[in-house]
Scaffold this motif. Structure first.
Motif, mmCIF file in Angstrom:
data_model
loop_
_atom_site.group_PDB
_atom_site.id
_atom_site.type_symbol
_atom_site.label_atom_id
_atom_site.label_comp_id
_atom_site.label_asym_id
_atom_site.label_seq_id
_atom_site.Cartn_x
_atom_site.Cartn_y
_atom_site.Cartn_z
ATOM 1 N N LYS A 115 0.831 -1.219 0.000
ATOM 2 C CA LYS A 115 0.000 0.000 0.000
ATOM 3 C C LYS A 115 0.863 1.266 0.000
ATOM 4 O O LYS A 115 0.533 2.251 -0.654
ATOM 5 N N VAL A 123 -0.682 3.781 6.297
ATOM 6 C CA VAL A 123 -1.521 2.605 6.107
ATOM 7 C C VAL A 123 -1.849 1.993 7.460
ATOM 8 O O VAL A 123 -0.962 1.597 8.203
ATOM 9 N N VAL A 197 -5.771 -1.579 5.422
ATOM 10 C CA VAL A 197 -5.804 -2.962 4.927
ATOM 11 C C VAL A 197 -6.245 -3.889 6.052
ATOM 12 O O VAL A 197 -5.925 -3.657 7.220
#
Ligand code: UDP
Ligand code: MG
Length: 314
Positions: A115, A123, A197
């Motif tokens: 990411k 992230v 995520v």
């Protein structure tokens, strides 16, 4: 912070009484990082552990001096201070935070880095399926809700410490000189392109959580008062509304006194109202105290933590 970043990835791990988890952590995390094909370092902060954690960390430093650094606090300053101390010393272009108890699988690190490579500067991981007690899970749902509505911080899972940050975010956090502040929220506020995520969440590998119910309440109180004035404002609004109500009540009572004559039966209602207003006042004083306390901490500008020793070879 060191002036020039010398490695690509820094992994920051706070450690407090984790002697039972560290050996497994070592056997799992080094292979993951070695396989990245990037230069890396791991910074452990020993947050005043009472067990053999520091001995294990020094041993690991001796074994992998090229990639392992250890900051040793003289006492327990809390998880977030331990992370800040490491942030002040990281050399990585990207920084990853992780818990030492293996609740955040190190194998998820590549997913976070992917990411970051895609252009995000922050992230956050969120736990796909939490392996915590029923109570912990629901308490944190409630806390997430309150945080979202008081601080404008959008985060699926504030309790997950498996996170990645680009260096400028880390620099901003260090510069902010935050006290007791919740790092994921602080990072979010400095980020311009955050992403999330889903990550696996495992049960604590060994030992018990270091967070008691009491510590959790304090942490969340800190989070809300640290990021917004909303509690103070809600309180003021409530105080205004109840003063308007009380005024109305006084008018009604005065009317009755004049036109219906004296009455003593209502005395307990009055007590009830009085106690209610008194409790509102006390809550308000407590709230103000919280903000004054924070101001005091900043003004006092005391050293936030004390490092006894830093083990590093480079
Ligand atoms: N930790 C720390 N100082 C403390 C409490 C915890 O450095 O005073 C570390 C701990 O070793 C672990 C991480 O912070 O690596 C998360 O702690 P814990 O697992 O107890 O919290 P939970 O997962 O229950 O939120
Ligand atoms: Mg844990």
């Amino acid at each position: 912070m060191s002036a020039t970043p010398a490695v690509q990835v820094s992994v920051v791990i706070p450690v407090f009484n984790e002697e039972l988890n560290l050996p497994t952590l070592f056997t799992r995390i080094y292979p993951v990082l070695d396989a990245l094909g990037r230069s890396y370092e791991i910074i452990f902060t020993n947050d005043g552990s009472q067990d053999r954690s520091f001995a294990l960390l020094s041993e690991q430093h001796a074994r992998r001096p090229d990639v392992t650094r250890v900051i040793d606090f003289n006492a327990n300053y809390g998880q977030h201070m331990a992370i800040i101390a490491a942030f002040e010393r990281v050399r990585g272009e990207t920084v990853i935070t992780l818990d030492a108890d293996l609740q955040n699988p190190p194998e998820e690190i590549p997913a976070l880095l992917a990411k970051i490579d895609a252009g995000h500067d922050y992230v956050g991981g969120f736990r796909l399926k939490r392996n915590d007690s029923f109570f912990r899970t629901y308490a944190s749902k409630l806390v997430n809700y309150v945080r979202k509505h008081t601080t404008n911080i959008e985060m699926t899972d504030q309790g997950c410490m498996l996170r990645a940050y680009r260096r400028p975010i880390i620099e901003a956090i260090v510069r902010s000189g935050a006290i007791n502040t919740f790092i994921p929220a602080l990072a979010y506020s400095f980020s311009s392109n955050p992403a999330e995520v889903g990550v696996r969440h495992e049960e604590r590998h060994a030992g018990a959580s270091n967070y008691s119910f009491y510590k959790l309440i304090r942490l969340n109180f800190d989070l809300i008062t640290g990021f917004s004035l909303a509690p103070l404002q809600y309180f003021t609004m409530f105080a205004l509304a109840s003063s308007a109500g009380s005024l109305l009540l006084v008018l009604v009572l005065a009317y009755r006194r004049i036109f219906l004559g004296a009455e003593a039966e209502g005395i307990f209602t009055l007590f009830g109202i009085l106690f209610f207003l008194l409790s509102v006042t006390m809550v308000g004083i407590g709230l103000i105290g919280e903000y004054v306390g924070r101001t005091y901490q900043v003004v006092r500008a005391r050293q936030r933590y004390h490092v006894r020793e830093v083990l590093e070879t480079r």
